[in-house]
Design a protein around this motif. Structure first.
Motif, PDB file in Angstrom:
ATOM      1  N   SER A  91       0.733  -1.082  -0.241  1.00  0.00           N
ATOM      2  CA  SER A  91       0.256   0.121   0.150  1.00  0.00           C
ATOM      3  C   SER A  91       0.905   1.175  -0.327  1.00  0.00           C
ATOM      4  CB  SER A  91      -0.640  -0.124   1.288  1.00  0.00           C
ATOM      5  OG  SER A  91      -1.738  -1.217   1.034  1.00  0.00           O
ATOM      6  N   MET A  92       2.015   0.710   0.420  1.00  0.00           N
ATOM      7  CA  MET A  92       2.826   2.122   0.794  1.00  0.00           C
ATOM      8  C   MET A  92       3.426   2.730  -0.218  1.00  0.00           C
ATOM      9  SD  MET A  92       5.713   2.809   3.594  1.00  0.00           S
ATOM     10  CE  MET A  92       6.778   1.451   2.778  1.00  0.00           C
ATOM     11  N   PHE A  93       4.082   0.907  -0.849  1.00  0.00           N
ATOM     12  CA  PHE A  93       4.334   1.954  -2.418  1.00  0.00           C
ATOM     13  C   PHE A  93       3.599   1.842  -3.742  1.00  0.00           C
ATOM     14  CE2 PHE A  93       8.731  -1.780  -1.659  1.00  0.00           C
ATOM     15  CZ  PHE A  93       9.151  -0.888  -0.524  1.00  0.00           C
ATOM     16  N   ALA A  94       2.223   1.944  -2.933  1.00  0.00           N
ATOM     17  CA  ALA A  94       1.442   1.989  -4.343  1.00  0.00           C
ATOM     18  C   ALA A  94       1.423   3.651  -4.424  1.00  0.00           C
ATOM     19  CB  ALA A  94       0.517   1.066  -4.962  1.00  0.00           C
ATOM     20  N   TYR A  95       1.382   4.043  -2.642  1.00  0.00           N
ATOM     21  CA  TYR A  95       1.069   5.338  -2.526  1.00  0.00           C
ATOM     22  C   TYR A  95       1.763   6.005  -3.213  1.00  0.00           C
ATOM     23  CZ  TYR A  95       0.454   9.854  -0.632  1.00  0.00           C
ATOM     24  OH  TYR A  95       0.304  10.839  -0.525  1.00  0.00           O
ATOM     25  N   ASP A  96       3.483   5.746  -3.052  1.00  0.00           N
ATOM     26  CA  ASP A  96       4.724   6.484  -3.591  1.00  0.00           C
ATOM     27  C   ASP A  96       5.153   6.725  -4.939  1.00  0.00           C
ATOM     28  OD1 ASP A  96       7.629   6.058  -3.633  1.00  0.00           O
ATOM     29  OD2 ASP A  96       6.783   7.555  -2.077  1.00  0.00           O
ATOM     30  N   LEU A  97       4.567   5.615  -5.870  1.00  0.00           N
ATOM     31  CA  LEU A  97       4.401   5.443  -6.905  1.00  0.00           C
ATOM     32  C   LEU A  97       3.389   6.617  -7.274  1.00  0.00           C
ATOM     33  CD1 LEU A  97       5.402   1.494  -7.364  1.00  0.00           C
ATOM     34  CD2 LEU A  97       6.693   2.985  -7.867  1.00  0.00           C
ATOM     35  N   LEU A  98       2.310   6.350  -7.081  1.00  0.00           N
ATOM     36  CA  LEU A  98       1.276   7.315  -7.914  1.00  0.00           C
ATOM     37  C   LEU A  98       1.330   8.697  -7.654  1.00  0.00           C
ATOM     38  CD1 LEU A  98      -0.848   7.739  -9.005  1.00  0.00           C
ATOM     39  CD2 LEU A  98      -2.264   7.657  -6.572  1.00  0.00           C
ATOM     40  N   THR A  99       2.301   9.135  -6.375  1.00  0.00           N
ATOM     41  CA  THR A  99       2.702  10.187  -6.406  1.00  0.00           C
ATOM     42  C   THR A  99       3.879  10.704  -6.552  1.00  0.00           C
ATOM     43  OG1 THR A  99       4.032   9.654  -4.349  1.00  0.00           O
ATOM     44  CG2 THR A  99       1.745  10.791  -4.119  1.00  0.00           C
ATOM     45  N   LEU A 145      10.663   5.898 -19.132  1.00  0.00           N
ATOM     46  CA  LEU A 145      10.154   6.195 -17.593  1.00  0.00           C
ATOM     47  C   LEU A 145      11.096   5.389 -16.714  1.00  0.00           C
ATOM     48  CD1 LEU A 145       6.136   4.417 -18.332  1.00  0.00           C
ATOM     49  CD2 LEU A 145       6.768   7.267 -17.888  1.00  0.00           C
ATOM     50  N   ARG A 146      12.480   5.268 -17.046  1.00  0.00           N
ATOM     51  CA  ARG A 146      12.883   4.516 -16.616  1.00  0.00           C
ATOM     52  C   ARG A 146      12.961   4.579 -15.458  1.00  0.00           C
ATOM     53  NH1 ARG A 146      18.650   5.388 -19.403  1.00  0.00           N
ATOM     54  NH2 ARG A 146      17.434   7.173 -19.620  1.00  0.00           N
ATOM     55  N   ALA A 147      12.702   6.018 -14.895  1.00  0.00           N
ATOM     56  CA  ALA A 147      13.133   6.749 -13.378  1.00  0.00           C
ATOM     57  C   ALA A 147      12.061   6.045 -12.374  1.00  0.00           C
ATOM     58  CB  ALA A 147      12.939   8.160 -13.203  1.00  0.00           C
ATOM     59  N   ILE A 148      10.369   6.074 -12.573  1.00  0.00           N
ATOM     60  CA  ILE A 148      10.007   4.421 -12.320  1.00  0.00           C
ATOM     61  C   ILE A 148      10.268   3.142 -12.108  1.00  0.00           C
ATOM     62  CG2 ILE A 148       7.431   3.928 -12.408  1.00  0.00           C
ATOM     63  CD1 ILE A 148       6.933   6.654 -13.519  1.00  0.00           C
ATOM     64  N   TYR A 149      10.878   2.917 -13.493  1.00  0.00           N
ATOM     65  CA  TYR A 149      11.047   1.320 -13.013  1.00  0.00           C
ATOM     66  C   TYR A 149      12.730   0.999 -11.866  1.00  0.00           C
ATOM     67  CZ  TYR A 149       8.341   1.423 -17.708  1.00  0.00           C
ATOM     68  OH  TYR A 149       7.455   0.758 -18.182  1.00  0.00           O
ATOM     69  N   ASP A 150      13.572   2.005 -11.882  1.00  0.00           N
ATOM     70  CA  ASP A 150      14.493   1.499 -11.008  1.00  0.00           C
ATOM     71  C   ASP A 150      13.757   1.859  -9.903  1.00  0.00           C
ATOM     72  OD1 ASP A 150      16.034   1.613 -13.315  1.00  0.00           O
ATOM     73  OD2 ASP A 150      16.985   3.836 -13.105  1.00  0.00           O
ATOM     74  N   ARG A 151      12.510   3.181  -9.372  1.00  0.00           N
ATOM     75  CA  ARG A 151      12.269   3.109  -8.438  1.00  0.00           C
ATOM     76  C   ARG A 151      11.546   1.574  -7.969  1.00  0.00           C
ATOM     77  NH1 ARG A 151      11.191   8.326  -5.955  1.00  0.00           N
ATOM     78  NH2 ARG A 151      10.749   8.155  -3.616  1.00  0.00           N
ATOM     79  N   ILE A 152      11.195   0.742  -8.736  1.00  0.00           N
ATOM     80  CA  ILE A 152      10.305   0.263  -8.061  1.00  0.00           C
ATOM     81  C   ILE A 152      10.916  -1.445  -7.758  1.00  0.00           C
ATOM     82  CG2 ILE A 152       8.314  -1.908  -9.355  1.00  0.00           C
ATOM     83  CD1 ILE A 152       7.211  -0.200 -10.953  1.00  0.00           C
ATOM     84  N   ARG A 153      12.012  -0.778  -8.888  1.00  0.00           N
ATOM     85  CA  ARG A 153      13.075  -2.129  -8.383  1.00  0.00           C
ATOM     86  C   ARG A 153      13.912  -1.984  -7.427  1.00  0.00           C
ATOM     87  NH1 ARG A 153      13.989  -2.485 -13.874  1.00  0.00           N
ATOM     88  NH2 ARG A 153      15.828  -0.382 -13.739  1.00  0.00           N
ATOM     89  N   LEU A 154      13.623  -0.624  -6.315  1.00  0.00           N
ATOM     90  CA  LEU A 154      14.360  -0.026  -5.381  1.00  0.00           C
ATOM     91  C   LEU A 154      13.389  -0.577  -4.016  1.00  0.00           C
ATOM     92  CD1 LEU A 154      16.565   1.247  -3.634  1.00  0.00           C
ATOM     93  CD2 LEU A 154      15.398   3.025  -3.735  1.00  0.00           C
ATOM     94  N   TYR A 155      12.624  -0.319  -5.007  1.00  0.00           N
ATOM     95  CA  TYR A 155      11.028  -1.082  -3.599  1.00  0.00           C
ATOM     96  C   TYR A 155      11.120  -2.267  -3.387  1.00  0.00           C
ATOM     97  CZ  TYR A 155       9.604   3.936  -3.123  1.00  0.00           C
ATOM     98  OH  TYR A 155       9.287   5.344  -3.181  1.00  0.00           O
ATOM     99  N   ALA A 156      11.176  -2.994  -4.563  1.00  0.00           N
ATOM    100  CA  ALA A 156      11.238  -4.490  -4.207  1.00  0.00           C
ATOM    101  C   ALA A 156      12.273  -4.649  -3.254  1.00  0.00           C
ATOM    102  CB  ALA A 156      10.832  -4.739  -5.657  1.00  0.00           C
ATOM    103  N   GLY A 157      13.147  -4.471  -4.070  1.00  0.00           N
ATOM    104  CA  GLY A 157      14.487  -5.120  -2.956  1.00  0.00           C
ATOM    105  C   GLY A 157      14.711  -4.914  -1.439  1.00  0.00           C
ATOM    106  N   ILE A 158      13.540  -3.616  -1.659  1.00  0.00           N
ATOM    107  CA  ILE A 158      13.714  -3.028   0.276  1.00  0.00           C
ATOM    108  C   ILE A 158      11.851  -4.239   0.944  1.00  0.00           C
ATOM    109  CG2 ILE A 158      12.490  -1.184   1.562  1.00  0.00           C
ATOM    110  CD1 ILE A 158      13.417   0.437  -0.493  1.00  0.00           C
TER     111      ILE A 158
END
Length: 813
Positions: free
Chosen positions: A28-36, A146-159
C-alpha cells in the motif's frame, strides 16, 4: 495429500498472517509512493518544458533554427528526455533534440493551444504552446522515458523483500517460542491417545497445560476416557454373559426334558460364571410346593450342610420369598443381614449372596433357579440380568420340550385319524395357535388403525388421492383383523355373531385388485415378468349376503395363488356372472371366478389343494391360503368349484346365492365430537399402541396418563387417588406380563369401586361371544380399536352425552 503437524501448522499460520499484513502495508505504501512519483514526474517535465519554451521565443521570432537547437540542447541535463522538438506557428517542424534525430520519430505537424502532459505506453509525452506576450509563436514537444519509475520499482522491490524476509524470520522465531504453550497440551493429548490405542489401557489420563480452553479439552478427554473405561468393563462382562448364554442355549437346544436341561444349566453356571452353589427346583402349583430337582456337581458339599438333597422341599412360604411365586427375581446381596430362615441357612454355610430366578412359561411358574456365591455383594446388576435372561431361556426350552411331546402325541393321533378328521383337527389346532398370536398382531396394527381414522376424520386438507389411499389402508387393516379373528374357525359352521351384509362382488373385485396391485404388477416386473390382469364383470347386479372382509380376504388369497402359479408370467382373469334359474324349482346363482394361465394341477394335487398345510411351493408356501378360502366358503354356505389342467392353468369358482334379504345400510364410522373432558389412565405394555391411543384421546380433549405395564398402572391409579386427583376412566390391556388386565381391573375397583374399567384386547370378540368377560370390567373393546367405539364406550360407562359432529369423510366399516 500429505498432512503436517500442529506445530508446523501453527508456525505457518503465524508466518502467513504476519507476512500478509506486512505485505499489505508495504505494498500500500509503495503503491502510494509510485502514484505520487508519476505525478511528480509530470510536474517536473512540465516545469522543464515551460523553461525551454520561454527561452525558445527569440529563435522562433527571428526564424533562427540554430538558436532553437541550442535551446533544446538544455534537455541533455535530464537523461530521461529521449526526444524534443520545436514546431512553427503553422505546425511545421522547426528544430529537434537530439540534434540529427530522425524526423520520423516526431509528429509530422503539431500545434497546441494549451499544455498537455500524459503517459502513453512506455513514455511520458508533453506538448505546450510557446508564447510571447500572450501571442502564440509555436509549439514545444517533449518525450521522456519511464526508467526513473522502473528504477524506483526495483528499489522498492528490494526493500520489500528485505523487510518481509526480516519480518518472517522474526515471526518464525517468536512462533517457535509461543507455540509451545498451545502444542504442548495438544501433543500431550495425542501421546495419551496413542498410548491408549497401543496398549488399550483406558486408565491413563492426560495432564493439563495451563491454558483455560485446552484444560477444558483435557478435562473432557479424561472424562471421556472414564466413560469408555466403564463402558468397556460393562461390555466385557456383557460379552462374557452373552457367550455363556449362547453356550448354554446350544447345550440345551437338543434336550427334550426338564431334568437334563437344568443339569446342563447348573453345571455350566458352576464352571463358567462361576458360582459356588447352583441348583434347580420344580414347583407344583397344585400343592404349592417347591422341590429340589437338580444339584450342581460342585454344590453337593453345601447341600449336605443345608440338608438339601434331590427331592427335598424348599420352603417358599416365608415372608419375602412370596414374590418368586409372582415371577419376580429375588436378589439378596448379603445373606448375613437378612432374617429369612432359608437365606440365613445359606449364610451359615458360607454363602454370602444369592439370586433366585423364577422359571416361568405361559405366565405359569414351574420352577426356580438358585445361584449363590461365597462373598457378600458378589452379584452385580449385569449378573442378575444375565440370570434373569437365562431363566427365561431355560423356561422357554422346557416349555418347548413339553410342547414337543404334546405335539408328537397330537401328530400320532392325527396320523391315525381319517383324512377328513385330520383336516378338521389341523385347522382347529391352527385356530388355537392363531388365537395365541392375535394379541401381538392386533397390537401391531392398532396404531395404524387409530392414526388412519384420525387422519380421515381430522385432516380436512387431504387430497382425494391421499384420502383414497387411507381408505384402502383402513380396508386392508380391517381385513387383517378379521382374518386373524377367523383363523381358528376354518371349518366351523356359521356362528351367530357372523354378521352378513349385502355385498356387491364387482366392488369387492376392484378393492381386492387395488390391495394386491404390488403382488401382480410391481413385484413380477422387477423380475422381468409380465402378468396381465383382465376383469369380466357382470353388468347385472351381483350382490350376495357375505361378511365383506372375509370375502375380500378369500379373493385376495385366490389372486396370490394365481400369481404364484405363473412364475414366467401369464394372464389373470377375474369374472363375475349371474345365472338365472332355469325353472321354478331352481334358484339363481352368482359366480365369482379367478382364472390363471399358469402351471395348473394334476388330479392328485387337486384332491389335496384345500387341505391345510399342503403346498406345492416349498419353503415359499404355508399351505393355508386355499384352506382359508374354503373355510370362508363353508361359513357362507357357498360352493367352491375347481377346474385345472396341468401346464394350462386353473380356475377357482365360488358359487353364491343372490342376496334376498332386505338391503342393510352399510355401517359407517361417524366421527363424534366425544364426551366432555375426562381424566383417563391407559395401561398397556405396547409402547406403540399406548402412544397412538394417547395421542388420539388427547386430540379429543381428554387428559390422558400412560402407564407401561400392569403394576405401574395400579401404582399410578392408587397414588393419584390418594392425592385427590382421581381418574374418570381406566383403559387397560388384557395380556400383559406379570400383572395382566384382570389384576389391574380388580385393583382399580378395590381402590375406587365406581371408577369404570374398559378392557382393550385382541380377544374381545371371543370374550364377549363366550360370555367370559372378566369381573370388575365394565366394557370390553376389541383390538384394533375404532375411534367411534372408543368414544361411545367412554360415553356409556361415564353416563355423559356424546356430542355428534360431521365426519371429515364417511369410512366404510
Amino acid at each position: 495429500m500429505g498432512t503436517s503437524t500442529i506445530r508446523r501448522q501453527l508456525t505457518q499460520m503465524v508466518l502467513f498472517t504476519s507476512g500478509a499484513v506486512l505485505l499489505l502495508a508495504v505494498v500500500s505504501m509503495f503503491a502510494y509512493d509510485l502514484l505520487t512519483f508519476r505525478q511528480a514526474s509530470q510536474r517536473q517535465l512540465q516545469t522543464l518544458g515551460r523553461a525551454i519554451a520561454a527561452n525558445s521565443t527569440a529563435a522562433l521570432a527571428f526564424d533562427n533554427p540554430d538558436d532553437a537547437q541550442t535551446v533544446l540542447a538544455a534537455f541533455q541535463f535530464d537523461p530521461h528526455i529521449t526526444h524534443a522538438a520545436l514546431y512553427r506557428l503553422d505546425g511545421r517542424l522547426f528544430a529537434v533534440y537530439p540534434k540529427g534525430a530522425s524526423r520520423d520519430a516526431f509528429p509530422g505537424r503539431l500545434t497546441a493551444n494549451r499544455a498537455d502532459f500524459h503517459f502513453e505506453e512506455a513514455a511520458l509525452l508533453g506538448t505546450l504552446p510557446v508564447t510571447e506576450g500572450g501571442r502564440r509563436m509555436g509549439t514545444l514537444f517533449v518525450q521522456s522515458d519511464l526508467r526513473a519509475i522502473y528504477d524506483r520499482i526495483r528499489l522498492y522491490a528490494g526493500i520489500l523483500a528485505l523487510v518481509v524476509g526480516a519480518a518472517g524470520l522474526l515471526a518464525y522465531g517468536l512462533s517457535r517460542q509461543l507455540q509451545q504453550r498451545i502444542t504442548g497440551p495438544i501433543l500431550g493429548l495425542a501421546r495419551t491417545a496413542d498410548a491408549i490405542s497401543t496398549r488399550h489401557d483406558y486408565s491413563v489420563r492426560a495432564s493439563k497445560g495451563g491454558a483455560a480452553e485446552l484444560d477444558q479439552l483435557t478435562d473432557a478427554f479424561n472424562h471421556m476416557l472414564g466413560v469408555v473405561q466403564d463402558s468397556q468393563a460393562r461390555l466385557h462382562v456383557q460379552l462374557g454373559h452373552l457367550s455363556l448364554l449362547q453356550q448354554i442355549t446350544q447345550a440345551i437346544s437338543d434336550r427334550q426334558d426338564l431334568a437334563s436341561i437344568t443339569q446342563v444349566v447348573v453345571s455350566t453356571l458352576e464352571r463358567s460364571m462361576p458360582v459356588q452353589f447352583a441348583c434347580a427346583a420344580q414347583y407344583d402349583s397344585g400343592t404349592r410346593r417347591l422341590t429340589l430337582s437338580t444339584l450342581g456337581a460342585s454344590s453337593h458339599g453345601y447341600s449336605d450342610q443345608l440338608e438339601l438333597a434331590a427331592g427335598a422341599e424348599i420352603p417358599i412360604s416365608e415372608p419375602g420369598l412370596g414374590a418368586i411365586l409372582e415371577g419376580k427375581l429375588i436378589h439378596e446381596p448379603d445373606t448375613g443381614q437378612t432374617q429369612l430362615p432359608l437365606l440365613r441357612r445359606l449364610s451359615g454355610c458360607g454363602l454370602g449372596s444369592v439370586v433366585l430366578a423364577p422359571l416361568v412359561a405361559e405366565r405359569t411358574l414351574f420352577g426356580v433357579l438358585i445361584a449363590a456365591r461365597s462373598e457378600a455383594h458378589a452379584f452385580t446388576s449385569p449378573d442378575c440380568e444375565f440370570l434373569k435372561q437365562l431363566s427365561e431361556h431355560v423356561a422357554l426350552a422346557s416349555h418347548q420340550a413339553e410342547l414337543h411331546g404334546a405335539l408328537q402325541v397330537a401328530y400320532d393321533d392325527l396320523q391315525r385319524s381319517q383324512q377328513t378328521t385330520m383336516q378338521q383337527e389341523r385347522l382347529s389346532a391352527l385356530g388355537q395357535i392363531a388365537s395365541g398370536i392375535a394379541h401381538d398382531i392386533n397390537n401391531a396394527i392398532s396404531p395404524v388403525t387409530l392414526y388412519t381414522e384420525y387422519l380421515l376424520e381430522r385432516e380436512t386438507g387431504l387430497s382425494e388421492r391421499s384420502r383414497s389411499y387411507l381408505v384402502t389402508i383402513q380396508r386392508a387393516i380391517d381385513d387383517v383383523a378379521e382374518t386373524v379373528s377367523r383363523m381358528r374357525e376354518f371349518y366351523r359352521e356359521r356362528e351367530p355373531q357372523l354378521s352378513l351384509t349385502r355385498v356387491d362382488l364387482n366392488v369387492t373385485v376392484k378393492q381386492a385388485l387395488d390391495l394386491t396391485h404390488a403382488r401382480w404388477s410391481d413385484l413380477p416386473q422387477q423380475k422381468g415378468v409380465m402378468i396381465e390382469v383382465k376383469t369380466d364383470l357382470e353388468a347385472q347386479p351381483t350382490e350376495v349376503m357375505a361378511a365383506e372382509g372375509e370375502l375380500r380376504g378369500a379373493l385376495t388369497n385366490l389372486i396370490f395363488n394365481a400369481v404364484d402359479a405363473m412364475p414366467q408370467g401369464g394372464t389373470l382373469t377375474i369374472r363375475t356372472r349371474r345365472i338365472e334359474a332355469a325353472s321354478a324349482e331352481e334358484d339363481a346363482r352368482i359366480y365369482l371366478e379367478v382364472s390363471d394361465t399358469g402351471i395348473g394341477m394334476d388330479e392328485a394335487t387337486q384332491r389335496r389343494c384345500l387341505e391345510p398345510f399342503f403346498t406345492t411351493k416349498g419353503e415359499r408356501g404355508s399351505g393355508l391360503g386355499l384352506a382359508m378360502v374354503y373355510g370362508m366358503i363353508k361359513r357362507h354356505s357357498a360352493e367352491l368349484q375347481v377346474e385345472s389342467v396341468l401346464r394350462q392353468g386353473s380356475t377357482f369358482r365360488i358359487v353364491f346365492a343372490p342376496a334376498t334379504e332386505v338391503a342393510q345400510v352399510p355401517a359407517f364410522r361417524t366421527a363424534l365430537g366425544g364426551v366432555p373432558k375426562l381424566r383417563i389412565l391407559l395401561v398397556d405394555d405396547d409402547p406403540l399402541l399406548i402412544g397412538s391411543l394417547q395421542e388420539v384421546l388427547q386430540a379429543d380433549g381428554h387428559d390422558v396418563t400412560a402407564a407401561h405395564g400392569g403394576q405401574i398402572g395400579i401404582d399410578t391409579f392408587s397414588a393419584e387417588t390418594r392425592a385427590g386427583r382421581p381418574f374418570d376412566v381406566v383403559m387397560t390391556d388384557l395380556g400383559m406380563p406379570y400383572v395382566d388386565g384382570r389384576k389391574v381391573a380388580a385393583a382399580v375397583k378395590a381402590v375406587s369401586a365406581l371408577t369404570p374399567v374398559l378392557l382393550l384386547t385382541g380377544w374381545g370378540q371371543r370374550l364377549v361371544s363366550e360370555g367370559d368377560i372378566p369381573p370388575h370390567v365394565d366394557r370390553v373393546l376389541n383390538k384394533p380399536p375404532r375411534l367411534a367405539e372408543l368414544r361411545t364406550a367412554l360415553a356409556d360407562v361415564t353416563g355423559l352425552p356424546v356430542a355428534p359432529k360431521v365426519a371429515a369423510g364417511a369410512i366404510r366399516s
